[in-house]
Write an enzyme that holds these catalytic residues in place. Structure first.
Site, PDB file in Angstrom:
ATOM      1  N   MET A  49      29.119  29.868  -8.133  1.00 45.01           N
ATOM      2  CA  MET A  49      27.841  29.955  -9.256  1.00 45.01           C
ATOM      3  C   MET A  49      28.687  30.147 -10.578  1.00 45.01           C
ATOM      4  SD  MET A  49      25.568  33.540  -9.965  1.00 45.01           S
ATOM      5  CE  MET A  49      24.310  33.167  -8.855  1.00 45.01           C
TER       6      MET A  49
ATOM      7  N   ASP B 180      26.955  29.226 -14.860  1.00 44.18           N
ATOM      8  CA  ASP B 180      25.637  29.423 -15.778  1.00 44.18           C
ATOM      9  C   ASP B 180      24.261  29.605 -15.023  1.00 44.18           C
ATOM     10  OD1 ASP B 180      27.734  28.154 -16.947  1.00 44.18           O
ATOM     11  OD2 ASP B 180      26.520  26.499 -17.946  1.00 44.18           O
TER      12      ASP B 180
ATOM     13  N   ARG C 271      25.019  18.354 -23.933  1.00 46.06           N
ATOM     14  CA  ARG C 271      24.472  18.775 -22.909  1.00 46.06           C
ATOM     15  C   ARG C 271      23.882  20.156 -22.917  1.00 46.06           C
ATOM     16  NH1 ARG C 271      30.082  19.260 -22.591  1.00 46.06           N
ATOM     17  NH2 ARG C 271      30.974  21.234 -22.670  1.00 46.06           N
TER      18      ARG C 271
HETATM   19  C1  FRU Z   1      29.164  26.120 -19.315  1.00 44.75           C
HETATM   20  C2  FRU Z   1      29.020  24.726 -18.828  1.00 44.75           C
HETATM   21  C3  FRU Z   1      27.878  23.870 -19.183  1.00 44.75           C
HETATM   22  C4  FRU Z   1      27.989  22.935 -18.077  1.00 44.75           C
HETATM   23  C5  FRU Z   1      28.171  23.699 -16.920  1.00 44.75           C
HETATM   24  C6  FRU Z   1      28.872  22.807 -15.898  1.00 44.75           C
HETATM   25  O1  FRU Z   1      29.576  27.049 -18.600  1.00 44.75           O
HETATM   26  O2  FRU Z   1      30.393  24.071 -19.044  1.00 44.75           O
HETATM   27  O3  FRU Z   1      28.138  23.264 -20.545  1.00 44.75           O
HETATM   28  O4  FRU Z   1      26.538  22.345 -18.082  1.00 44.75           O
HETATM   29  O5  FRU Z   1      28.952  24.691 -17.281  1.00 44.75           O
HETATM   30  O6  FRU Z   1      29.083  23.472 -14.608  1.00 44.75           O
END
Ligand code: FRU
Length: 496
Positions: free
Chosen positions: A36, A38, A166
């Site tokens: 896990m 974000d 993103r």
């Molecule tokens: C932040 C991140 C986000 C991306 C995700 C990929 O921790 O790098 O920018 O969407 O994790 O898992």
């Protein structure tokens, strides 16, 4: 439903059963199985709190991202739902990255997220194309929008990097129109947050940069959150590759908040102040919600990108969320308190008043445990000089302990996990500057099986760290150089 999602759902249901409750955090959300990172789509929908998360069910290390899913009535007790999304479309085949959720007028929930596809660019270099996509659902099942992606590199302002674009956070304005903020890298200036607008939620246009950085805070920003709080506007974001400045921003990849004013007509955000959100080691990529009773509550990923790859492949789960934290703005700073629902887990209160701790270590009967909520007030002893250093040790036995210490002459608090059981040359300590009235300080410790969160002075500063200490290490002690008086209230937090 795609085969990729069906496989993930079958896999997680089967493998979750092999993980014993006592091998997980007691009251922090952890990966159902596998990896896990974000928090995603943190929202209130149809009478429940929903938490999605960056998820790789097949391995306890990062991989093609799915969206895991859990729901809760009280932000503390979470039940897993089947994975919400899998990387199963041409525009997200290499991962469904972070994003957010809102409720539409027709009652559906809309997820807005980043799709990742790997390509080889004209220089022969592998790049991630990142586009923004939608999915619509009912709280259990989500269908990706047929015309995805809805925002692409073509919608970037000049100088925007389509390979670092993103983590949309979407919301609705009072007039029913939609806004989204997105993280991007300006090829010259480092991180920037871009504002987009839509009439219907599916057709989007660029408005303006909400804020651009000049390499002050790292090289790229991720996971923006933008909201009004206590008469101010607050931007949260997570920056990659930050340089430390004083006791701020020591985490490499770390979170910051900017507090300021925002004009909704002109969309001008004027930050007045920025500071780190958490001064410990493990906190990243937080999201927030407004609860039905009007509280702004934040949850972050309780990990750090620099230390999240040290565990073995056979670890059945990896990655936890922080305790949900109620936010407020006090004297221009973001304050955080454990969400009040946690208090319902409190049992067996033990109270001590005016205990003297002088040039040595003190333990108190019944002040021990590994699932605890402990409030501590420390102050100098009347007629004596202010003590030089005060510390509380926890998760302690002859071999292990983690500590929080306070040096009033330096006005710093330090978390130190070097004896927590780590066998690696990684960061174990971090300090924060704190305010105090001549050596009077308040601490609150929330201790779960694999983490410690320390709230200083009712939430002025927070220091969070994961600890993987043997469960038998359940001692607590208080140590002073000089003389201090303490009040302690300790609760055992009951298992869910
Ligand atoms: C932040 C991140 C986000 C991306 C995700 C990929 O921790 O790098 O920018 O969407 O994790 O898992």
């Amino acid at each position: 439903m795609s085969q990729v999602l069906r496989d993930a759902r079958r896999y997680e249901e089967e493998k979750e059963k092999l993980i014993k409750a006592e091998d997980r955090p007691a009251f922090h959300l952890s990966a159902r199985v596998g990896w896990m990172n974000d928090p995603n789509g943190f929202s209130c929908y149809d009478g429940q709190y929903h938490m999605f998360y960056q998820y790789h069910p097949y391995d306890s290390h990062w991989g093609p991202m799915h969206w895991g899913h859990a729901v809760s009535e009280d932000l503390i007790h979470w039940s897993y739902l089947p994975a919400a999304m899998a990387p199963d479309r041409p525009y997200d085949r290499d991962g469904c990255y972070s994003g957010s959720a809102i409720t539409l007028e027709d009652g559906r929930q809309m997820l807005m997220y980043t799709g990742r596809t790997l390509i080889i660019d004209e220089d022969g270099v592998e790049q991630e194309v990142q586009t923004q996509n939608l999915a619509f659902g009912d709280g259990d099942n989500y269908v990706k929008y047929a015309r995805n992606p809805v925002i692409t590199g073509k919608d970037l302002p000049e100088g925007g990097n389509p390979y670092a674009f993103r983590d949309p956070m979407v919301w609705t304005e009072e007039d029913g129109t939609f806004r989204a903020v997105l993280a991007n890298q300006d090829v010259h200036h480092g991180g920037q947050i871009l504002l987009y607008r839509s009439e219907d939620g599916v057709h989007w246009s660029f408005v303006k940069p909400l804020i651009k950085d000049d390499h002050k805070l790292g090289q790229m920003w991720e996971c923006p959150a933008f909201f009004e709080l206590d008469g101010k506007y607050v931007l949260l974001a997570s920056a990659q590759d930050m340089l430390p400045s004083g006791l701020e921003y020591h985490n490499g990849n770390g979170t910051f908040c900017m507090i300021g004013s925002y004009n909704r007509e002109t969309c001008d955000f004027k930050p007045e102040r920025d500071h780190a959100i958490d001064y410990g080691i493990d906190f990243y990529a937080p999201q927030t919600i407004l609860t039905p009773d009007g509280r702004r509550v934040m949850i972050g990923w309780m990990q750090n990108w620099d230390t999240c790859n040290l565990h073995t492949k056979s670890t059945p789960w990896f990655g936890q969320m922080s305790i949900p934290r109620e936010l407020s703005v006090v004297n221009g700073r973001l304050y955080q308190k454990p969400v009040r629902e946690l208090e319902a887990l409190r049992t067996e209160p033990v109270r001590y008043r005016d205990v003297l701790v002088e040039d040595g270590e003190v333990t108190l009967a019944d002040v021990s445990g590994r699932l605890i909520d402990l409030e501590l007030e420390v102050e100098p002893v009347e007629g004596k000089e202010i003590y030089r250093k005060f510390a509380m040790r926890f998760a302690q036995n002859e071999t292990f302990h983690t500590g929080v210490s306070f040096r009033p002459y330096e006005s710093t608090v330090k978390i130190d996990r070097k004896f927590s059981g780590s066998r690696r040359a990684i960061i174990h300590q971090r300090r924060a500057e704190v305010s105090h009235d001549s050596g009077r300080l308040k601490l609150r410790l929330i201790l779960d099986r694999f983490s410690a969160e320390i709230f200083v002075n009712d939430g002025e500063k927070v220091l969070t760290a994961t600890i993987y200490t043997d469960a038998a290490a359940d001692g607590i002690s208080f140590v002073c150089s000089g003389a201090a008086k303490i009040n302690v209230t300790k609760y055992t937090l009951k298992e869910m």
